[in-house]
Design an enzyme around this catalytic site. Structure first.
Site: not given
Ligand code: ADP
Length: 292
Positions: A44, A235, A241
């Site tokens: 979130g 990475d 997200d």
């Protein structure tokens, strides 16, 4: 086009506690590790950061414990210009943590959800005005399913579209599958949806992320691919997200889906060139420059 897109996120906030080690301890063993990092995380909060850096006005509904991690996570969100009025600080509860043992051999992670499990339908009800004031709602599956159900229901009543990133994957109730506007699985999660009896009903809601190759969606029965970008990868933590936060910001702005996905691919591609989940998320200007 909406010059002030607003996104409301109902989701998780964690402190990620990472220790690097050459040797993973066996049962009963203590070993000396190398480095230790504490970084803000949780799907979130990560997606909120991505959306805010893409220029959206972001409101967060969530919860932390009354501990130092909670204070740090709240300060981090404020620093990212994310509005925190919808975040409760809950007494006698720990802030969510992910404890990560990182070695050459593998990663081992234990998540202690803490206050994230107390993001209840009641908390959402108290902050319903934040949903009503937003152009789009963005959800993940790190808060209780009954809360997801309640948010989708409230957003439908108010008339605000919902994007649901179905991660970590869980089977979704019919009301959620039917009630949200967009579902954003990665390829593994999409394979699970393909088994769902309601698959045909939700096919045109799916925006499937496909790693380096980009993402696809279905329009008028035809699958369309939106190409990704070839990057030198540092990475990939937080790529999904970044994609979701950027996608929400763009759809809230009123951008058409194919164009919003193109921007989300670019933001996520830039994020994989840097270390860390939130650490690698680009600002809007950098994404625009990259797309020129
Ligand atoms: P998740 O990380 O959630 O499993 P994906 O691996 O599908 O999801 O990645 C999400 C998005 O991040 C992709 O749609 C793409 O835009 C971007 N992305 C991921 N990996 C790379 C990569 N190696 N190079 C460029 N973009 C990437």
């Amino acid at each position: 086009m909406n010059a002030e897109p607003s996104v409301c996120i109902v989701g998780s906030m964690n402190m990620d506690l990472t220790v690097t080690t050459d040797k993973v301890p066996q049962q009963g063993e203590t070993v000396m590790g190398n480095e230790f990092f504490a970084n803000p995380g949780g799907k979130g909060a990560n997606q909120a950061t991505a959306a805010a850096r893409m220029g959206a006005n972001v409101h967060f509904i969530g919860a932390v414990g009354d501990d130092v991690f909670g204070q740090t996570l709240l300060a981090n969100m404020k620093n990212e210009q994310i509005r925190t009025e919808g975040i409760d600080t809950i007494a006698e509860t720990s802030t969510g943590t992910a404890t990560i043992i990182l070695s050459d051999q593998d990663n081992r992670i234990i998540v202690a959800p803490g206050a994230n499990n107390l993001v209840t339908p009641e908390l959402v009800k108290r902050h319903r005005d934040l949903i009503a004031g937003s152009d789009i709602v963005l959800l993940q599956l790190e808060v209780p399913m009954e809360t997801i159900v309640a948010v989708v229901e409230a957003a439908a009543e108010i008339g605000v579209p919902v994007i649901l990133n179905p991660a970590p994957y869980q089977k979704l109730p019919e009301s959620v599958l039917k009630g949200c506007a967009w579902l954003t699985p990665n390829e593994l999660e999409a394979a699970a949806f393909a088994e769902d009896p309601l698959y045909e009903t939700i096919r045109e809601k799916l925006i499937i992320t496909r790693g380096a190759s980009g993402a696809s969606f279905t329009e008028n029965g035809r699958e369309r691919h939106v190409a990704g970008y070839d990057m030198s990868v540092m990475d990939t933590t937080g790529a999904g997200d970044t994609f979701n936060g950027a996608l929400a910001a763009e759809l809230a702005r009123g951008t058409a889906p194919d164009e919003a996905i193109r921007t989300a691919n670019a933001a996520a591609a830039l994020s994989v060139t840097k270390v860390g989940a939130q650490g690698g998320m680009p600002e809007k200007q950098a994404v625009e420059a990259f797309l020129q």
